[in-house]
Design a protein around this motif. Sequence first.
Motif, mmCIF file in Angstrom:
data_model
loop_
_atom_site.group_PDB
_atom_site.id
_atom_site.type_symbol
_atom_site.label_atom_id
_atom_site.label_comp_id
_atom_site.label_asym_id
_atom_site.label_seq_id
_atom_site.Cartn_x
_atom_site.Cartn_y
_atom_site.Cartn_z
ATOM 1 N N ASP A 350 0.618 -1.562 0.042
ATOM 2 C CA ASP A 350 0.126 0.016 -0.147
ATOM 3 C C ASP A 350 0.835 1.161 -0.178
ATOM 4 O OD1 ASP A 350 -1.783 -1.871 -0.367
ATOM 5 O OD2 ASP A 350 -2.079 -1.868 2.333
ATOM 6 N N CYS A 351 1.959 1.254 -0.409
ATOM 7 C CA CYS A 351 2.958 2.660 -0.099
ATOM 8 C C CYS A 351 2.124 3.400 -1.653
ATOM 9 C CB CYS A 351 4.263 2.060 -0.300
ATOM 10 S SG CYS A 351 5.222 3.953 -0.430
ATOM 11 N N ALA A 352 2.164 4.509 -1.531
ATOM 12 C CA ALA A 352 2.426 5.096 -2.414
ATOM 13 C C ALA A 352 2.705 6.604 -2.714
ATOM 14 C CB ALA A 352 0.784 6.217 -2.455
ATOM 15 N N CYS A 353 4.237 5.834 -2.863
ATOM 16 C CA CYS A 353 5.182 6.929 -2.999
ATOM 17 C C CYS A 353 5.188 7.069 -4.310
ATOM 18 C CB CYS A 353 6.645 6.544 -2.401
ATOM 19 S SG CYS A 353 7.453 4.861 -3.244
ATOM 20 N N PRO A 354 6.196 7.477 -5.119
ATOM 21 C CA PRO A 354 6.281 7.931 -6.432
ATOM 22 C C PRO A 354 7.167 6.517 -7.324
ATOM 23 C CG PRO A 354 7.091 9.825 -5.543
ATOM 24 C CD PRO A 354 6.908 8.964 -4.557
ATOM 25 N N ALA A 355 7.927 5.972 -6.498
ATOM 26 C CA ALA A 355 8.512 4.759 -6.835
ATOM 27 C C ALA A 355 7.307 3.681 -7.099
ATOM 28 C CB ALA A 355 10.106 4.664 -6.147
ATOM 29 N N CYS A 356 6.866 3.432 -5.655
ATOM 30 C CA CYS A 356 5.847 2.169 -6.031
ATOM 31 C C CYS A 356 4.930 2.706 -6.855
ATOM 32 C CB CYS A 356 5.121 2.082 -4.353
ATOM 33 S SG CYS A 356 6.632 1.549 -3.164
ATOM 34 N N ALA A 357 4.259 3.779 -7.339
ATOM 35 C CA ALA A 357 3.253 4.274 -7.859
ATOM 36 C C ALA A 357 3.710 3.752 -9.471
ATOM 37 C CB ALA A 357 2.926 5.797 -7.777
ATOM 38 N N LEU A 382 13.391 7.746 -3.319
ATOM 39 C CA LEU A 382 11.810 7.965 -3.611
ATOM 40 C C LEU A 382 11.287 7.248 -2.252
ATOM 41 C CD1 LEU A 382 11.523 8.406 -7.324
ATOM 42 C CD2 LEU A 382 11.707 9.910 -5.813
ATOM 43 N N HIS A 383 11.037 5.722 -2.315
ATOM 44 C CA HIS A 383 10.115 4.950 -1.225
ATOM 45 C C HIS A 383 10.956 5.571 0.115
ATOM 46 C CE1 HIS A 383 8.303 2.058 0.645
ATOM 47 N NE2 HIS A 383 9.736 2.169 1.748
ATOM 48 N N ASN A 384 12.325 5.794 0.449
ATOM 49 C CA ASN A 384 12.843 5.842 1.577
ATOM 50 C C ASN A 384 12.525 6.962 2.233
ATOM 51 O OD1 ASN A 384 13.262 3.469 2.433
ATOM 52 N ND2 ASN A 384 15.966 3.577 1.965
HETATM 53 ZN ZN LIG Z 1 7.533 3.053 -1.634
#
Ligand SMILES: [Zn+2]
Length: 419
Positions: A350-357, A382-384
């Motif tokens: 459920d991570c909404a960071c730019p990398a995961c998105a 980006l994620h961290n």
């Molecule tokens: Zn992420």
Amino acid sequence: MRLSLGGGIMFEIVKNDTKTRARVGTLTVPHGGKLLTPAFTMVGTRAKVISLEPNDLVRTNTGIVISNTYHLWRGLGERLPEFKGLHTVMGYDGVIATDSGGFQVFSLGFGREHEVSKIGFFPEEEKTPGFLSDLFLQIRIWLGIKHSRNSVRVMPWGAYFKDENYGDERSVFLNATKSIMLQEKLGADIILAFDECTSPRHGRHYTKWAMKRTHRWAKKCLAVKSNPNQLLFGIVQGGAFEDLRKESARTIGSMPFDGFAIGGSLGNSKEDMYRVLEWSMPYLPDEKPRHLLGIGQIRDIFEGVERGIDTFDCVIPTREARHGAIWTYDGRYDVTKGANKNADVPLAPDCACPACASGITRAKLHELFKNKDREAGKLATLHNVYFFNDLMKSIRQAIMEDRFSEYKEAALSRIEKKK
Ligand SMILES: [Zn+2]
């Protein structure tokens, strides 16, 4: 509680936790940045958060970045007069802070000589140096007899650095006046007083003499500061000695600074560090912002917020990302490990960071790291960075809803759970 700090700068506490010293605040600065606290400060040592572009700071909800006066000054050299200011150079409208160079007094000096960081972790059986060895140390430095690893000579009027990293054989001089002048030129929103950060291996006498220098320099910083659009934070020193910490917090806390920072050394263990916060905090006015310098492990963030800290800075999210360490609400893992080779799952659920998105999976990031692809460090950063900002948002929300202690326990038991 709303406090106007002049020049359109405002710090407002919007909610105090009922059970602890935790609080939610807003810091408004002239550049239009409005920072919600508690907040995590990303480190952009040389006016850039490594691996990220200005737009990435916005996309990861980064509200505050800290740059390094000493390294910018040395790196810019003769180009300093043309420097256009950190907001312009970084292309960033959020809050920017600069440290004073005081940390380099330690990191290039006794930090190297003693091979320690701000928290010591040296053997219990090792005795704290007594008066004579502290006196010997002080005289040795004043006579200019340096240890081979120590590049700094701290005198009562300032510090001389002989730093081979900048290809300059001469020593350069930094003191309170010069540090403030440089920080005014760099143009951050928050600037720090010039101090002497001591080592966990200094005895109480050396720590006391250094603290007295820090107090004198703090007064000087206040006297020479001229830009009303910058906040000047005083730094509390005193090592892990209770009476010295209290004396320093009382002295610095009674000076007309806009905010306060807790500097190192922070002792020999995490418990020492938490005690240092408990000793200092009662002397630092509640209505002003408080920063914990250079600390940012997840547990330390919770323990710091609980004791009344508003902002933290640390290289953990960015530096660890570049080595493949991924932070999540289920703790940290190393994406470069073989176990992730075929892990066709997101970096975190459920991570909404730019990398995961963008649909990156653990397996794909693993492959990028293995291929030494430049994208790897950027995606992990980006994620961290997003994760640390998201964690701070969750902490603020928990304080607003009066459930900080419950949230702390639940979040830490999940993040620190042994897998
Ligand atoms: Zn992420």
